[in-house]
Design a protein around this motif. Structure first.
Motif, PDB file in Angstrom:
ATOM      1  N   TYR A 355       1.113  -1.520  -0.293  1.00 16.27           N
ATOM      2  CA  TYR A 355      -0.160  -0.129   0.143  1.00 16.27           C
ATOM      3  C   TYR A 355       0.907   1.037  -0.064  1.00 16.27           C
ATOM      4  N   TYR A 402       0.437   2.136  -6.615  1.00 15.25           N
ATOM      5  CA  TYR A 402       1.172   1.044  -7.995  1.00 15.25           C
ATOM      6  C   TYR A 402       2.265   0.655  -7.080  1.00 15.25           C
ATOM      7  N   GLU A 403       2.055  -0.827  -7.764  1.00 18.08           N
ATOM      8  CA  GLU A 403       3.236  -1.413  -6.606  1.00 18.08           C
ATOM      9  C   GLU A 403       4.664  -1.453  -7.550  1.00 18.08           C
ATOM     10  N   VAL A 409      -1.422  -2.070 -11.139  1.00 18.76           N
ATOM     11  CA  VAL A 409      -2.104  -2.366 -10.044  1.00 18.76           C
ATOM     12  C   VAL A 409      -2.913  -2.913  -8.720  1.00 18.76           C
ATOM     13  N   HIS A 410      -2.568  -3.945  -8.613  1.00 16.45           N
ATOM     14  CA  HIS A 410      -2.642  -5.098  -8.326  1.00 16.45           C
ATOM     15  C   HIS A 410      -1.717  -6.311  -8.198  1.00 16.45           C
ATOM     16  N   ASP A 412      -0.845 -10.071  -6.622  1.00 21.00           N
ATOM     17  CA  ASP A 412      -1.495 -10.721  -5.853  1.00 21.00           C
ATOM     18  C   ASP A 412      -0.358 -11.734  -5.053  1.00 21.00           C
ATOM     19  N   SER A 417      -0.635  -9.360  -0.520  1.00 26.18           N
ATOM     20  CA  SER A 417      -1.156  -8.886  -1.936  1.00 26.18           C
ATOM     21  C   SER A 417      -1.386  -7.307  -2.232  1.00 26.18           C
ATOM     22  N   GLY A 418      -1.277  -6.746  -2.595  1.00 29.50           N
ATOM     23  CA  GLY A 418      -1.968  -5.226  -3.153  1.00 29.50           C
ATOM     24  C   GLY A 418      -1.225  -4.769  -4.007  1.00 29.50           C
ATOM     25  N   PRO A 419      -2.091  -3.368  -4.128  1.00 31.58           N
ATOM     26  CA  PRO A 419      -1.670  -2.415  -3.214  1.00 31.58           C
ATOM     27  C   PRO A 419      -3.535  -2.818  -2.497  1.00 31.58           C
ATOM     28  N   VAL A 420      -3.581  -2.423  -1.137  1.00 29.13           N
ATOM     29  CA  VAL A 420      -4.987  -2.935  -0.536  1.00 29.13           C
ATOM     30  C   VAL A 420      -6.018  -2.529  -1.037  1.00 29.13           C
ATOM     31  N   ASN A 422      -7.533   1.062  -3.699  1.00 30.74           N
ATOM     32  CA  ASN A 422      -6.841   1.791  -4.658  1.00 30.74           C
ATOM     33  C   ASN A 422      -7.859   1.812  -5.830  1.00 30.74           C
TER      34      ASN A 422
END
Length: 733
Positions: A355, A402-403, A409-410, A412, A417-420, A422
């Motif tokens: 996050y 963003y990661e 945007v995500h 796994d 996982s994340g971003p939690v 968004n």
């Protein structure tokens, strides 16, 4: 220190050659822009197809992708213009009329820090009327009129909001550019006086010389603070954050300016406070071994350095000119980079989801870009432009975050996982992108002046086969013309001419003194992660001393300073309270601090409102209250209990200090107050304070207590804890 990487050669490959300037490829994913019949664009992204309408401001460059993303940002800004806002925690989720900017597609409300940073980046110059209205929504009088003044609202947050979080002064960062409206300027001056006076009384520590409170924007505790703060935010309210102090500095400078314009006698106070704060910011937050300014430091009882760094704080400090020039340049150059850009915090926390941790936030990248322009740091300018374009193109929207490696945007990763959270078209991300185009590429400032600082490495992508690129903002057409020969790292303004509504800038090559490549954080390496936070030290009392063992790869900290002796430390009982913590070392990286353990004399005086204590000699004491505050969860609300602790001693005027009792899980200790007491018997009493539930702004709050059901500023106090302490060296007084 981590190795440097060269991004210059990689940039052209990542964004595509001049022949395929409509494409952008990164991390095995490709986006493509195509012209549309209506004058707009069609953006093909891994997330789907996005239709982008023709925009009022247009760029004409050698990159169709660049031009389409500029139009997309304007389209998303328009979508964030609303006539009503809503949030489940306010007005029972029903619409609240407001010709405002909402925060994002999934955040349809107005939040103080979001709208303020967005306004400062771009909104104030692009839509001043709606921006003023959005900011005015966050101004409030007190309910019942019992506390006069106009105040900026600190939104719901850690431990029940202000003063655990105290960055509401970011509002004034936004207001600075909107004071040409006399009515708004008057409101700003009212709010500035009242808010600064309240913060000076409640969160300023005169001994340390800094303002207490949480890091600005980084408000998910265990993402950036030690994991033990997840259930106890008292430390956060007692600690000092770089970003929040820089924002207070900027607010004080604005107060100085407005007081001078109005002939107000307080101009000297505001100027003196700002000058002194700048000195303490540089002295307290700089960490020479890292060549960086720390994100936060420990509380006055134990003002230890923390090996945590955040890009927003450093960028804000550069832009506020509170850092010496050499340290400013070193700090930005030393801040690590990953494949996707600049992570908002460093190092990362291995056991936290994505996050703020392990993430790029576009609005922070935009501030980093602005700071890099201030310092002529070509490599960082290039990096942030690259990051902003990649993220938006591959997501098809100006996302919240963003990661950091993949700009996904995500991602796994199970529990990590994340971003939690968004959101598409996040307002400050949109504003950050617009700022990148207007200032970062074309060099057009809010006052219309033009000062481009364009890395030569970007020329193939942005110019292609063109000898010039253009920006038309609807009033003025700006033309940047290439020099015949590309030298150095930066292209800057040479000869500038104006004919009618066209401003033409002949770019010239110029060196970028002191520019350095950003350091690389190896994405798959443990070097990117801080060591695990250790448990608290375990002192063992032996006669009139404590024996304090600590492992070989740990550092023991005593009263804010590292212990240089070998384990175990023997600490004599001198009648004063002393505080200890541990950090763990792993090569060049250091963990966050363990919980603090204090040893020495501390007396517990039972009672809820009044206590007496006798000093055998003049002494300095640290006082906390033992309390419980069950009025809300740890992560939100407006009912942090704020009280005034009053010390009445023989031969002295009454002394007052603010104590805060945030939302708690069971009994906890409050924030600390310190007093100089004479010999004799002193009486301590509690007086009512002020918290955010007192603001009219929160009368429609239904997400917890202290809203629609009335003002609530209470905690269950069971005792007063008093401890003699030694005078501290290096006080700010």
């Amino acid at each position: 220190m981590l190795k440097m990487i060269c991004l210059t050669a990689a940039f052209g490959l990542a964004l595509g050659s001049t022949a395929t300037a409509a494409d952008l490829t990164f991390d095995g994913r490709t986006a493509r822009a195509e012209p549309a019949a209506d004058g707009g664009f069609v953006l093909h992204t891994p997330q789907g197809e996005v239709h982008v309408a023709a925009a009022p401001m247009r760029s004409q460059t050698g990159s169709m992708m660049f031009d389409s993303l500029f139009a997309l940002a304007q389209q998303e800004l328009d979508a964030d213009r609303v006539d009503a806002i809503r949030d489940p925690a306010f007005n029972q989720g029903r619409p609240v009329p407001c010709n405002c900017f909402q925060t994002g597609e999934r955040w349809p409300y107005v939040w103080t820090r979001d709208v303020s940073f967005a306004a400062d980046l771009a909104l104030a110059r692009l839509d001043p009327v709606r921006t003023r209205q959005s900011l005015q929504f966050k101004l409030s009088t007190a309910r019942g009129g019992h506390t006069p003044g106009l105040f900026v609202a600190q939104d719901t947050g850690s431990g029940g909001s202000w003063p655990i979080s105290s960055d509401r002064v970011v509002w004034f960062l936004a207001a600075r550019a909107l004071l040409d409206d006399p009515a708004f300027a008057g409101q700003t001056w009212q709010a500035l006086q009242a808010t600064l006076a309240q913060d000076r009384a409640a969160v300023f520590d005169p001994r340390i010389g800094l303002y207490r409170g949480e890091t600005s924007f980084l408000d998910w505790r265990e993402q950036t603070y030690p994991d033990w703060t997840a259930k106890d935010v008292r430390f956060i309210g007692d600690s000092f954050a770089l970003s929040t102090n820089v924002l207070h500095y900027q607010a004080l400078r604005l107060a100085e300016r407005l007081a001078r314009e109005r002939g107000d006698a307080r101009v000297a106070d505001y100027a003196g406070w700002a000058d002194a704060l700048a000195v303490q910011i540089d002295a307290r937050f700089w960490r020479e071994d890292a060549g960086l300014y720390m994100s936060y430091i420990g509380e006055a009882a134990h003002p230890v350095p923390y090996a945590k760094y955040d890009l927003l704080a450093i960028s804000l400090g550069v832009l506020a000119d509170v850092f010496p020039a050499d340290r400013a340049r070193r700090a930005l150059a030393n801040y690590p980079a990953v494949e996707g850009g600049s992570p908002v915090v460093w190092p990362q926390q291995a056991q936290q989801p994505i996050y703020h941790n392990r993430a790029v936030w576009p609005f922070v990248s935009a501030y980093s870009l602005r700071a890099a322009r201030r310092l002529d740091d070509a490599a960082r300018i290039q990096l942030e432009i690259q990051s902003l374009m990649r993220g938006t193109a591959l997501a098809g929207s100006n996302m919240e975050n963003y990661e950091m490696r993949r700009l996904a945007v995500h991602v796994d990763e199970g529990a990590l996982s994340g971003p939690v959270v968004n959101s598409p078209r996040q307002l400050w991300s949109v504003a950050g992108y617009l700022s990148m185009v207007l200032e970062g590429v074309f060099g057009v400032e809010a006052d219309g002046s033009v000062a481009p600082k364009l890395p030569t490495a970007l020329v193939p992508q942005l110019f292609g086969k063109r000898s010039s690129i253009e920006l038309d903002d609807g009033k003025t057409r700006y033309v940047l013309k290439l020099p015949r020969k590309l030298d150095g790292q930066l292209l800057v303004a040479g000869r500038t001419t104006r004919r009618g509504n066209t401003v033409t800038v002949q770019l010239v090559a110029a060196p970028a003194p002191g520019s350095a490549e950003p350091r690389s954080v190896a994405s798959a390496s443990a070097a990117a992660y801080a060591p695990a936070t250790p448990t608290a030290p375990n002192p063992v009392k032996r006669g009139r001393a404590w024996s304090i063992p600590f492992p070989a790869n740990h550092v023991l900290w005593l009263d804010g300073r590292a212990v240089t002796s070998a384990s175990p430390l023997t600490l004599s009982d001198d009648g004063h309270q002393h505080c200890l913590s541990l950090t763990r070392r792993d090569g060049p990286l250091e963990s966050l601090h363990s919980p603090t353990t204090c040893v020495g004399l501390q007396q517990r005086l039972a009672g809820a409102r009044q206590w007496s204590w006798t000093a055998a000699a003049p002494t300095r004491v640290r006082i906390r209250l033992r309390y419980a505050n069950p009025n809300g969860p740890i992560n939100t609300g407006v009912t942090a209990a704020v009280k005034q602790l009053v010390a009445q001693c023989p031969g002295q005027p009454a002394q007052r200090a603010t104590v805060v009792m945030p939302h708690s899980v069971g009994p906890r200790d409050s924030t600390a107050a310190e007093f100089e007491l004479p010999k004799g018997r002193c009486r301590f009493t509690l007086e009512q304070g002020f918290n955010m539930s007192a603001l009219t702004h929160f009368a429609q709050y239904n997400g917890g207590k202290g809203g629609r059901d009335g003002v609530l500023n209470q905690a269950q106090v069971s005792a007063l804890l008093i401890a003699p302490i030694a005078p501290a060296a290096g006080d700010a007084r």
